[in-house]
Design a protein around this motif. Structure first.
Motif, mmCIF file in Angstrom:
data_model
loop_
_atom_site.group_PDB
_atom_site.id
_atom_site.type_symbol
_atom_site.label_atom_id
_atom_site.label_comp_id
_atom_site.label_asym_id
_atom_site.label_seq_id
_atom_site.Cartn_x
_atom_site.Cartn_y
_atom_site.Cartn_z
ATOM 1 N N LEU B 58 -22.089 1.357 -10.467
ATOM 2 C CA LEU B 58 -22.413 2.264 -11.770
ATOM 3 C C LEU B 58 -21.208 3.507 -12.104
ATOM 4 O O LEU B 58 -21.034 3.988 -13.206
ATOM 5 C CB LEU B 58 -23.685 3.277 -11.378
ATOM 6 C CG LEU B 58 -24.819 2.283 -11.164
ATOM 7 C CD1 LEU B 58 -26.002 3.464 -10.911
ATOM 8 C CD2 LEU B 58 -25.243 1.855 -12.504
ATOM 9 N N ARG B 59 -20.499 3.717 -11.061
ATOM 10 C CA ARG B 59 -19.261 4.239 -11.174
ATOM 11 C C ARG B 59 -18.294 3.735 -12.059
ATOM 12 O O ARG B 59 -17.689 4.536 -12.933
ATOM 13 C CB ARG B 59 -18.698 4.951 -9.908
ATOM 14 C CG ARG B 59 -17.471 5.872 -9.547
ATOM 15 C CD ARG B 59 -16.837 5.815 -8.213
ATOM 16 N NE ARG B 59 -16.013 6.670 -8.163
ATOM 17 C CZ ARG B 59 -14.795 6.743 -8.621
ATOM 18 N NH1 ARG B 59 -14.238 6.001 -9.292
ATOM 19 N NH2 ARG B 59 -13.958 7.840 -8.094
ATOM 20 N N LEU B 62 -19.361 4.249 -15.435
ATOM 21 C CA LEU B 62 -19.289 5.814 -15.915
ATOM 22 C C LEU B 62 -17.943 6.137 -16.297
ATOM 23 O O LEU B 62 -17.607 6.700 -17.295
ATOM 24 C CB LEU B 62 -19.906 6.366 -14.889
ATOM 25 C CG LEU B 62 -20.040 7.880 -15.273
ATOM 26 C CD1 LEU B 62 -21.339 7.906 -16.738
ATOM 27 C CD2 LEU B 62 -20.685 8.775 -14.415
ATOM 28 N N LYS B 63 -16.966 5.639 -15.431
ATOM 29 C CA LYS B 63 -15.373 5.972 -15.532
ATOM 30 C C LYS B 63 -15.152 5.395 -16.922
ATOM 31 O O LYS B 63 -14.348 5.893 -17.827
ATOM 32 C CB LYS B 63 -14.949 5.280 -14.450
ATOM 33 C CG LYS B 63 -13.233 5.682 -14.610
ATOM 34 C CD LYS B 63 -12.479 6.269 -13.231
ATOM 35 C CE LYS B 63 -11.120 6.551 -13.674
ATOM 36 N NZ LYS B 63 -10.495 7.130 -12.577
ATOM 37 N N ALA B 65 -16.907 4.328 -19.480
ATOM 38 C CA ALA B 65 -17.559 5.190 -20.722
ATOM 39 C C ALA B 65 -17.024 6.483 -20.972
ATOM 40 O O ALA B 65 -16.496 6.887 -22.120
ATOM 41 C CB ALA B 65 -19.021 5.264 -20.344
ATOM 42 N N LYS B 66 -16.423 7.230 -19.962
ATOM 43 C CA LYS B 66 -15.690 8.452 -20.160
ATOM 44 C C LYS B 66 -14.271 8.309 -20.735
ATOM 45 O O LYS B 66 -14.042 8.913 -21.664
ATOM 46 C CB LYS B 66 -15.530 9.361 -18.856
ATOM 47 C CG LYS B 66 -15.228 10.503 -18.920
ATOM 48 C CD LYS B 66 -15.395 11.665 -17.682
ATOM 49 C CE LYS B 66 -15.112 12.830 -17.805
ATOM 50 N NZ LYS B 66 -15.626 13.773 -18.580
ATOM 51 N N LYS B 69 -14.945 7.292 -24.444
ATOM 52 C CA LYS B 69 -15.321 8.618 -25.443
ATOM 53 C C LYS B 69 -14.131 9.053 -25.549
ATOM 54 O O LYS B 69 -14.027 9.678 -27.045
ATOM 55 C CB LYS B 69 -16.287 9.325 -24.601
ATOM 56 C CG LYS B 69 -16.964 10.214 -25.325
ATOM 57 C CD LYS B 69 -18.204 10.771 -24.637
ATOM 58 C CE LYS B 69 -18.921 12.020 -25.695
ATOM 59 N NZ LYS B 69 -19.534 11.235 -26.679
ATOM 60 N N GLY B 70 -13.152 9.375 -24.853
ATOM 61 C CA GLY B 70 -11.914 10.164 -25.248
ATOM 62 C C GLY B 70 -11.240 9.339 -26.118
ATOM 63 O O GLY B 70 -10.283 10.141 -26.979
ATOM 64 N N ILE B 84 -31.277 -5.093 -11.799
ATOM 65 C CA ILE B 84 -30.138 -4.326 -12.056
ATOM 66 C C ILE B 84 -30.607 -3.314 -13.256
ATOM 67 O O ILE B 84 -30.234 -2.284 -13.601
ATOM 68 C CB ILE B 84 -28.929 -5.152 -12.676
ATOM 69 C CG1 ILE B 84 -28.185 -5.749 -11.659
ATOM 70 C CG2 ILE B 84 -27.782 -4.448 -13.516
ATOM 71 C CD1 ILE B 84 -27.259 -6.831 -11.682
ATOM 72 N N GLU B 86 -33.473 -2.186 -13.800
ATOM 73 C CA GLU B 86 -34.144 -1.098 -13.126
ATOM 74 C C GLU B 86 -33.344 0.023 -12.637
ATOM 75 O O GLU B 86 -33.445 1.206 -12.848
ATOM 76 C CB GLU B 86 -35.137 -1.297 -12.037
ATOM 77 C CG GLU B 86 -35.787 -0.382 -11.347
ATOM 78 C CD GLU B 86 -37.018 -0.825 -10.377
ATOM 79 O OE1 GLU B 86 -36.681 -1.957 -10.114
ATOM 80 O OE2 GLU B 86 -37.890 -0.222 -10.060
ATOM 81 N N VAL B 87 -31.962 -0.424 -11.943
ATOM 82 C CA VAL B 87 -31.080 0.622 -11.341
ATOM 83 C C VAL B 87 -30.696 1.160 -12.848
ATOM 84 O O VAL B 87 -30.350 2.401 -12.814
ATOM 85 C CB VAL B 87 -30.094 0.009 -10.596
ATOM 86 C CG1 VAL B 87 -29.054 0.766 -10.323
ATOM 87 C CG2 VAL B 87 -30.673 -0.630 -9.196
ATOM 88 N N LEU B 90 -33.252 3.709 -14.061
ATOM 89 C CA LEU B 90 -33.512 5.080 -12.778
ATOM 90 C C LEU B 90 -32.323 5.804 -13.231
ATOM 91 O O LEU B 90 -32.269 7.072 -12.676
ATOM 92 C CB LEU B 90 -33.811 4.405 -11.673
ATOM 93 C CG LEU B 90 -35.178 3.815 -11.508
ATOM 94 C CD1 LEU B 90 -35.245 3.170 -10.082
ATOM 95 C CD2 LEU B 90 -36.438 4.713 -11.593
ATOM 96 N N SER B 91 -30.981 5.285 -13.086
ATOM 97 C CA SER B 91 -30.105 6.211 -13.087
ATOM 98 C C SER B 91 -29.533 6.967 -14.490
ATOM 99 O O SER B 91 -28.777 7.651 -14.373
ATOM 100 C CB SER B 91 -28.735 5.303 -12.604
ATOM 101 O OG SER B 91 -28.676 4.419 -13.651
ATOM 102 N N PHE B 93 -28.649 5.461 -17.282
ATOM 103 C CA PHE B 93 -27.706 4.994 -18.120
ATOM 104 C C PHE B 93 -28.315 4.537 -19.350
ATOM 105 O O PHE B 93 -27.281 4.412 -20.330
ATOM 106 C CB PHE B 93 -26.802 3.737 -17.109
ATOM 107 C CG PHE B 93 -25.883 4.227 -16.327
ATOM 108 C CD1 PHE B 93 -26.022 5.231 -15.385
ATOM 109 C CD2 PHE B 93 -24.400 3.706 -16.340
ATOM 110 C CE1 PHE B 93 -24.764 5.709 -14.606
ATOM 111 C CE2 PHE B 93 -23.366 4.104 -15.987
ATOM 112 C CZ PHE B 93 -23.711 5.095 -14.840
ATOM 113 N N LEU B 96 -27.897 6.520 -22.578
ATOM 114 C CA LEU B 96 -26.740 6.709 -23.173
ATOM 115 C C LEU B 96 -26.146 5.529 -23.408
ATOM 116 O O LEU B 96 -25.231 5.356 -24.804
ATOM 117 C CB LEU B 96 -25.871 7.664 -21.910
ATOM 118 C CG LEU B 96 -26.058 8.642 -21.828
ATOM 119 C CD1 LEU B 96 -24.946 9.352 -20.747
ATOM 120 C CD2 LEU B 96 -25.773 9.621 -22.966
#
Lengths: 594, 114
Positions: B58-59, B62-63, B65-66, B69-70, B84, B86-87, B90-91, B93, B96
């Motif tokens: 997930l990291r 997320l990285k 996505a960040k 976005k920039g 997957i 479900e993860v 639940l997290s 994600f 977004l």
């Protein structure tokens, strides 16, 4: 010990189970449809179950009943069907409280005929009366023996039940005779089934309640146009009086107990109670989007009502009833599972027993129309059964159990000569595909449980710890017959825990994982040398805020965010989590509902 | 575990194979970040061949996505199996990021102008 204590122990009071209504259901068991919907759907249930009265007619003729006595015999059977359905539907300690309709039992038919012809109708009635009492007694004990009927065995029962309906359904559907189809029959059945499907798949929700009725009407119209239904059938109906007490000319026999006659019937009726379990489980599953396991209290009450129905059969000298799988299919098609409908159906049946012209008309429904209904139900039951079987992890033991159970059942269907040498009174048992398939699976299930411990342990360390844990759980889950989705979720959770322990340097050395399983939960205990988990109250990470944050935030901020997310994931994936520590050792306990 | 990178309809399609966890995620993250910083600003993560994802995986998302976005880029997810999914759910994600059942739809999402 008071009478109430004994009563509560033997017959626990009714309790409404919590359930989540599936999207495709219009009315759940406790909901109350309007009068119009109740009447329409009850009528459909009544029509379907009354078509099964043909089996009672067949039995009556086989035991030599004349037309006048036969009418009384059939009408009394309909009264017992109505009263048993009523008892089954009402939310009391003596019934399931579900829309389960009782119908003449095909399983019991041959034994009743054999005993009545060999020992007299009184002996048959005595055997059924004894069976009813035993089944009622058995119902109270059944919840204690849930391991005898795991989900896979019930799934096999449903698959075989569906398969047993195929021949009769297809025969009626096609009018097959000496290798040729009968075109009017095929056309009538196809239109009936096509209309049912069209209404079920493409009609707006409310019109679904008319699916079977629409199919029957369409089928009757085609049957009339093609000459399968007409004046001769109507003459049979008009010769009956408009109103008559159900008894007619049938002399109710005094039940007599002849052991040689009663024992085979007793065995069949106890196994027929297994059929009731499948019905009870299926309707519970149909009406609960989050169904996970059989409600054994409800199953016990279902069998109590089933047994009470047998007692009524014994007292009236009528053939044994079972639970109707065709009506189960109707619940799924209409999306209406309300017990109000079951109650109304029971009352309707009792009233109809007093109107012989109505019941005579209903039993003239053309064979192809009935065939279409049976074909639809057969397909439905097979799919539901397969879903139940495949909802659990399978290992070689369970594969054999499922495979051999179905093989034994199917072999008796396609090779009935296998039972040629079986004594006549045992043929309904040893020659029954359904009974032998289920018994085979149930026996193998017990045999294969030998050597399976419900607790297993593994020591985890190193690079592949998470992967090893997942494989370990898969392997044990298959041995236990656990639900694959629960095992997968547990594997993800343990993997997450192991990653946190490693990444945050919370563990020294190996981690011991212990998994314990029963039908209701999977318990995981992790024990290791190191620091205990600390779960904050609200572990949710604000992802949107994180993404909006400063672009230049370094990886440490990202790591902190993911650490918080790990904690949230673990707490959300497991149903219960708690951590502990004692001196240098720490533990984590996670529970997953099964 | 191998992460496959390909380009389709102007977007970078990332297809992790096997487990995306603490052992395999760092390498996948490095390769993905290099490509985003190299100019790819439409990314689809296709989980067709992914069996398992942990917070380390997930990291990576997320990285990415960040970073996107920039640079006014877009990212979408597709073809996650039930576990997957479900993860991801639940997290948080999925509040977004969009997940779709097929690659074509995901490519359409990242390909549309913001």
């Amino acid at each position: 010990m008071t009478f109430r204590t004994i009563l509560n122990a033997a017959f626990p009071p009714f309790s409404e189970a919590r359930r989540t209504k599936p999207r495709e259901m219009l009315f759940s068991v406790a909901e109350k449809p309007g009068i119009g919907t109740t009447f329409t759907v009850s009528l459909q249930h009544t029509l379907i179950v009354l078509t099964m009265v043909v089996y009672t007619v067949i039995i009556g003729k086989e035991i030599g009943l004349t037309d006048a006595a036969l009418r009384g015999f059939v009408a009394l059977e309909i009264v017992v069907m109505g009263l048993t359905t009523l008892l089954q539907s009402l939310p009391t300690r003596f019934g399931s409280g579900h829309l389960i309709v009782h119908t003449p039992s095909v399983i019991s038919m041959a034994a009743f005929i054999a005993v009545a012809n060999s020992f007299g109708i009184g002996a048959a009635a005595g055997g059924i009366l004894l069976s009813g009492v035993v089944v009622i007694f058995f119902s109270g004990l059944l919840p204690r023996f849930r391991s005898l009927f795991p989900v896979e065995v019930i799934g096999i029962l449903l698959v075989l039940l569906g398969l047993t309906l195929v021949e009769g359904g297809v025969q009626r559907f096609t009018g097959l005779h000496e290798g040729s189809f009968d075109t009017p029959t095929l056309l009538t059945a196809s239109v009936t089934l096509g209309v049912i499907i069209a209404f079920s798949v493409w009609s707006p929700g409310r019109l679904r309640v008319f699916a079977v009725l629409a199919g029957v009407i369409a089928g009757m119209i085609v049957a009339y146009l093609s000459g399968l239904f007409g004046a001769s059938q109507m003459a049979v109906v008009s010769s009956e009086p408009a109103f008559a007490f159900p008894l007619g000319n049938y002399q109710i026999p005094a039940p007599t107990l002849i052991i040689a006659a009663a024992l085979p019937q007793l065995l069949i009726e106890v196994i027929s109670a297994v059929d009731s379990i499948g019905t009870a489980v299926t309707i519970d599953k149909i009406d609960d989007a989050r169904w996970t396991r059989p409600d054994m209290q409800m199953v016990g009450r279902t069998i109590t009502a089933h047994g009470a129905g047998l007692v009524l059969n014994g007292l009236t000298g009528t053939p044994p009833l079972g639970t109707s799988s065709a009506n189960l299919g109707l619940v799924a098609v209409t999306g209406v599972a309300s017990r109000i409908v079951g109650t109304a159906t029971g009352i309707m049946l009792v009233v109809l027993a007093f109107l012989p012209q109505v019941s005579a008309f209903i039993t003239t429904i053309p064979r192809p129309v009935i065939g279409a209904l049976i074909v639809y139900t057969a397909g439905y039951l097979m799919v539901v059964g397969m879903e139940l079987i495949l909802s659990r992890l399978l290992n070689s033991r369970r594969q054999f159990m499922v495979g051999l159970g179905i093989t034994v059942g199917v072999s008796l269907m396609v090779m009935p000569e296998l039972a040629t040498g079986v004594p006549g009174h045992l043929k309904p048992i040893l020659g029954s595909a359904l009974i032998m398939g289920v018994v085979t699976a149930a026996v193998l299930n017990q045999i294969f449980r030998i050597g399976i411990s419900q607790t297993a342990r593994i020591e985890l360390s190193g690079y592949s710890a998470a992967h090893d844990a997942a494989e370990f759980l898969e392997d044990r889950g298959a041995a236990w017959g656990a639900r694959r989705d629960v095992i997968s979720r547990a594997g993800i959770t343990v993997g997450e825990v192991l990653e946190v322990l490693h990444n945050e340097h919370m563990v020294e050395g190996t981690v011991n994982l212990q998994a314990t399983f029963d039908e209701y939960r999977l318990m995981l205990l992790l024990d290791y040398r190191g620091k205990a988990f600390k779960f904050a109250g609200d572990q949710t990470l604000d992802l949107a805020a994180f993404l909006e944050g400063d672009e230049d935030e370094d990886d440490l901020a990202l790591d902190a965010a993911m650490s918080q997310m790990s904690g949230a994931l673990i707490q959300n994936l497991a149903d219960k989590v708690s951590s502990s520590s004692q001196k240098e050792r720490a533990g984590l306990r996670m529970e997953f509902s099964h | 575990m191998e992460t496959l990178f390909s380009e389709m309809q102007g977007a970078l399609v990332v297809m992790p194979s096997g487990r995306l966890d603490t052992n395999t995620a760092p390498e996948a993250e490095k390769m993905l970040v290099d490509r985003i910083k190299g100019g790819m600003n439409q990314v689809v993560i296709d989980f067709t061949k992914t069996d398992y994802i942990s917070s380390a995986g997930l990291r990576v998302i997320l990285k990415a996505a960040k970073l996107l976005k920039g640079s006014s880029g877009k990212i979408a997810l597709c073809n996650a199996n039930a576990q997957i999914f479900e993860v991801l759910e639940l997290s948080g994600f999925l509040t977004l990021l969009t997940h779709s059942d097929n690659l074509e739809t995901a490519l359409g999402i990242v390909g549309n102008p913001a």
